[in-house]
Design an enzyme around this catalytic site. Sequence first.
Site, PDB file in Angstrom:
ATOM      1  N   GLU A 180     -24.700 -15.446 -15.461  1.00 20.29           N
ATOM      2  CA  GLU A 180     -25.217 -16.712 -14.935  1.00 20.29           C
ATOM      3  C   GLU A 180     -26.761 -16.453 -14.537  1.00 20.29           C
ATOM      4  O   GLU A 180     -26.931 -15.445 -13.974  1.00 20.29           O
ATOM      5  CB  GLU A 180     -24.380 -17.103 -13.709  1.00 20.29           C
ATOM      6  CG  GLU A 180     -24.579 -18.567 -13.305  1.00 20.29           C
ATOM      7  CD  GLU A 180     -23.934 -19.679 -14.259  1.00 20.29           C
ATOM      8  OE1 GLU A 180     -24.235 -20.708 -14.019  1.00 20.29           O
ATOM      9  OE2 GLU A 180     -23.011 -19.110 -14.987  1.00 20.29           O
ATOM     10  N   ASP A 181     -27.509 -17.406 -14.801  1.00 15.04           N
ATOM     11  CA  ASP A 181     -29.044 -17.366 -14.107  1.00 15.04           C
ATOM     12  C   ASP A 181     -29.775 -16.321 -14.492  1.00 15.04           C
ATOM     13  O   ASP A 181     -30.207 -15.544 -13.359  1.00 15.04           O
ATOM     14  CB  ASP A 181     -28.626 -17.717 -12.630  1.00 15.04           C
ATOM     15  CG  ASP A 181     -28.252 -19.213 -12.325  1.00 15.04           C
ATOM     16  OD1 ASP A 181     -28.176 -19.870 -13.374  1.00 15.04           O
ATOM     17  OD2 ASP A 181     -28.198 -19.676 -11.207  1.00 15.04           O
TER      18      ASP A 181
ATOM     19  N   LYS B 195     -20.188 -21.334  -8.508  1.00 16.13           N
ATOM     20  CA  LYS B 195     -19.465 -21.465  -9.781  1.00 16.13           C
ATOM     21  C   LYS B 195     -17.992 -21.025  -9.630  1.00 16.13           C
ATOM     22  O   LYS B 195     -17.077 -21.247 -10.441  1.00 16.13           O
ATOM     23  CB  LYS B 195     -20.227 -20.450 -10.519  1.00 16.13           C
ATOM     24  CG  LYS B 195     -19.866 -20.564 -12.256  1.00 16.13           C
ATOM     25  CD  LYS B 195     -20.336 -21.781 -12.623  1.00 16.13           C
ATOM     26  CE  LYS B 195     -20.405 -21.646 -14.300  1.00 16.13           C
ATOM     27  NZ  LYS B 195     -21.573 -21.251 -14.955  1.00 16.13           N
TER      28      LYS B 195
ATOM     29  N   TYR C   9       1.041  -1.274  -0.105  1.00 17.19           N
ATOM     30  CA  TYR C   9       0.147  -0.065  -0.171  1.00 17.19           C
ATOM     31  C   TYR C   9       0.930   1.263   0.036  1.00 17.19           C
ATOM     32  O   TYR C   9       1.784   1.060  -0.644  1.00 17.19           O
ATOM     33  CB  TYR C   9      -0.958  -0.170   1.194  1.00 17.19           C
ATOM     34  CG  TYR C   9      -2.161   0.838   0.847  1.00 17.19           C
ATOM     35  CD1 TYR C   9      -2.981   0.790  -0.122  1.00 17.19           C
ATOM     36  CD2 TYR C   9      -2.520   1.661   1.753  1.00 17.19           C
ATOM     37  CE1 TYR C   9      -4.099   1.687  -0.372  1.00 17.19           C
ATOM     38  CE2 TYR C   9      -3.401   2.640   1.623  1.00 17.19           C
ATOM     39  CZ  TYR C   9      -4.232   2.627   0.527  1.00 17.19           C
ATOM     40  OH  TYR C   9      -5.366   3.282   0.445  1.00 17.19           O
TER      41      TYR C   9
ATOM     42  N   ASP D  42     -25.119 -20.462 -19.047  1.00 17.95           N
ATOM     43  CA  ASP D  42     -26.107 -21.274 -19.364  1.00 17.95           C
ATOM     44  C   ASP D  42     -26.776 -21.421 -20.823  1.00 17.95           C
ATOM     45  O   ASP D  42     -27.107 -22.477 -21.096  1.00 17.95           O
ATOM     46  CB  ASP D  42     -27.494 -20.227 -18.668  1.00 17.95           C
ATOM     47  CG  ASP D  42     -27.356 -20.275 -17.157  1.00 17.95           C
ATOM     48  OD1 ASP D  42     -26.477 -20.921 -16.646  1.00 17.95           O
ATOM     49  OD2 ASP D  42     -27.795 -19.132 -16.668  1.00 17.95           O
TER      50      ASP D  42
ATOM     51  N   ASN E 104     -21.469 -28.940 -17.924  1.00 21.58           N
ATOM     52  CA  ASN E 104     -20.963 -27.597 -18.241  1.00 21.58           C
ATOM     53  C   ASN E 104     -19.425 -27.488 -17.603  1.00 21.58           C
ATOM     54  O   ASN E 104     -18.644 -26.759 -18.100  1.00 21.58           O
ATOM     55  CB  ASN E 104     -21.665 -26.427 -17.490  1.00 21.58           C
ATOM     56  CG  ASN E 104     -22.877 -26.355 -18.452  1.00 21.58           C
ATOM     57  OD1 ASN E 104     -23.217 -27.035 -19.405  1.00 21.58           O
ATOM     58  ND2 ASN E 104     -23.535 -25.025 -18.482  1.00 21.58           N
TER      59      ASN E 104
ATOM     60  N   ALA F 123     -32.799 -20.293 -22.863  1.00 22.08           N
ATOM     61  CA  ALA F 123     -31.696 -19.695 -23.431  1.00 22.08           C
ATOM     62  C   ALA F 123     -30.612 -20.946 -23.946  1.00 22.08           C
ATOM     63  O   ALA F 123     -29.908 -20.915 -24.991  1.00 22.08           O
ATOM     64  CB  ALA F 123     -30.941 -19.143 -22.287  1.00 22.08           C
ATOM     65  N   ALA F 124     -30.731 -22.129 -23.171  1.00 22.63           N
ATOM     66  CA  ALA F 124     -29.697 -23.221 -23.609  1.00 22.63           C
ATOM     67  C   ALA F 124     -30.078 -23.887 -24.664  1.00 22.63           C
ATOM     68  O   ALA F 124     -29.387 -24.188 -25.575  1.00 22.63           O
ATOM     69  CB  ALA F 124     -29.652 -24.231 -22.256  1.00 22.63           C
TER      70      ALA F 124
ATOM     71  N   ASN G  63     -32.180 -31.986 -15.339  1.00 28.50           N
ATOM     72  CA  ASN G  63     -31.441 -32.416 -13.962  1.00 28.50           C
ATOM     73  C   ASN G  63     -32.157 -32.307 -12.807  1.00 28.50           C
ATOM     74  O   ASN G  63     -32.670 -30.828 -12.760  1.00 28.50           O
ATOM     75  CB  ASN G  63     -30.088 -31.873 -14.150  1.00 28.50           C
ATOM     76  CG  ASN G  63     -29.101 -32.811 -13.491  1.00 28.50           C
ATOM     77  OD1 ASN G  63     -29.384 -33.874 -13.205  1.00 28.50           O
ATOM     78  ND2 ASN G  63     -27.723 -32.398 -13.461  1.00 28.50           N
TER      79      ASN G  63
END
Length: 758
Positions: free
Chosen positions: A137-138, A95, A40, A163, A319, A198-199, A287
């Site tokens: 994501e999601d 993730k 710093y 996704d 994935n 989307a997938a 799943n």
Amino acid sequence: MSDSRKRHEALLYHAKPKPGKIEVVPTKKYATQHDLALAYSPGVAEPCLEIAKDKNNVYKYTSKGNLVAVISNGTAVLGLGDIGPEASKPVMEGKGVLFKIFADIDVFDIEINETDVEKFIQVVKAISPTFGGINLEDIKAPEAFEIERRLKEELDIPVMHDDQHGTAIISAAALKNAIEIANKDFSKVKIVVNGAGAAAISCTRLYLKLGAKTDNIVMCDSKGVIRKDRDNMTSEKAEFATSQNLFTLEEAMKNADVFIGLSQGNVVTPEMLLSMAKNPIVFAMANPVPEINYDLAIATRKDIIMATGRSDHPNQVNNVLGFPFIFRGALDVRATKINEEMKLAAVHALADLAKKSVPEQVNIVYDEVSLTFGKEYIIPKPFDPRLIYEIPPAIAKAAIKSGVALEPITDWEKYREELMERSGSGRKEIRMIHNRAKSNLKRIVFTEADYIDVLKAAQRVHEEKLGLPILLGRKEVILALKEEIGFTADVPILDPKTDEEEDRRNRYATSYWNTRQRKGRTLTEAKKLMRERNYFAAMMVNENEADALITGYSRPYPSVVRPILELIGKDIGISRVAACNLMLTKQGPLFLADTTINVNPTAKDLIKITQMTSNLVRMFGMKPNVALVSFSNFGSSKSESSEKISEAVAYIHRNYPNAVVDGEIQADFALNPELLAKEFPFSKLNGKKVNVLIFPNLESANITYKLLKQLEGAESIGPVILGLSKPVHVLQLGCSVDEMVNMAALAAVDAQQREKSK
């Protein structure tokens, strides 16, 4: 596992010992005032000024180049739907864990409280200077399409909505191989896609790039076939609307070559499968419940090529085969985007990897005789160690060729070596052992099941399908504890002291006495000993009424080892048993021996300990690189300790010239490749990553393993007793539930190995 138990354990996992799954760890020294003055003020001003001159220097002086943002607004979390940004945080942290353990990429998870597309985009753009890449994501469709499109256009770092593209890339690689195995033509196959999120949209677009034809594709949603005459469609659905005279999924499946399921469980019937074309390809990726049960599907059609999203069946479309390695390659060449060329490169690299000869390590992990390209192996396994050095280079090369790489790689062999080093984190060894234990369940005796932690470990072993527990102890206590912790499974409970076990006790006593009657034991003494749990349990293993044994939680190690050695005995060719601890360190797995049994081994003992430890390393699917450590280096100091090591090493070099073993050597030289190469270029350990340390005495080994465990937080499996004739393993006094579970899994794998060698 009951739903309430599963819920409780999941909540406890996320809450203890401290909330969450990730943390920030300094990468530089910070112990002294001098260190802090560099970290710093005033030292930090220097890199700030360099970055101000040229903002590209941010990659040189900060962690930006290895930092990915996992970003969500919580509008489409798993199968839970729109539950908000705070509720999405555990998934985003998860993730982040996968990024780190599979590709050594650091992650900040960012949850944004914004559903307006334009505002969301502006927030992400505003924070983007912090990161080297962004993983969306999601986020619910159709907003996800616009968000990703805009961010890819307006930012100069890689952006990917996993996704969409993760599933697309992995399933496309699997589909490419499946079509080849089925001897079909990508341009002619009739494809039914069930799901239009989307997938599904992204998968279908990628299939078109591999050669599929729009006219041969039928997409269905919850209303049935998406037809051109439907009103109020999104532009994405309209892209795949059909004019064929089809209305239902059942109608669409007739004569179809391929079914892609990205919808919900149990929507495909055996009759639908039977209506498909010859050699049908079915990817039931919902799943945890697939569109059709795997066993039902393969029983319905013998010619089917089947994939699911589940790990307990062949051909898992996961994935994790994609996003860590795609971002790794993109970051390493400072790609400005993840483009179509890079996604296709991932598809082809994954597909090609499945066709290559599978390393024995992977066969061992998945308990396969030999995984080979075919109907049950169309995509690599998640634990394949080649993923880290096969996929990122393909991504990096595609980025360079397509002109989006700002720092092209020229030395590809060096890059592959760097990628191999990144895979050094040891936690995967635990996952591998657990995975192997599940492949062939073994009966495991827990001798102290009336202790709550031991019972919790047995419960985990049962519920995670690592083995078949047999519980020893006071039955009334075990039953009460089972009720307390919600362990409802009907597993065997045996109390060696009860009348109920008298016949078995007498049978064991007679068998034991027959081996010890000329060694001072009487039958009366034998019967008395069989009331003791360790003697009773050991005889269960000897009489093949159990496959493995775990003991030692409540008693000092020496008092437990003695009866085990008396009853179990040494393996053929073994004169002295030893013990080894596997330490899962930040630099990778490290096997230490002998940590608990031999106080002052001779040169002959050290040779045998080295051989037995090397065999244990191979059981984990690794090649042993062994350093016999000392306070001296290759004769630099003479002592009884260093000379016996030198004698042992000389014997191994003469008789096993291909073994990667050397010493005597100090631990810092053994574990520092640069230091070793500079000072001792003649060593057989040069160019190797040492993963085994053999110590000159028990004192040094035991102290080292306990220091690593306490000061560095290294997770331990062991001590593993080496040289016994049966899979019997002794725990450390008061060890944790996790340690017991890991030892039980190891005991199961040990039993599997012995069964194979018979």
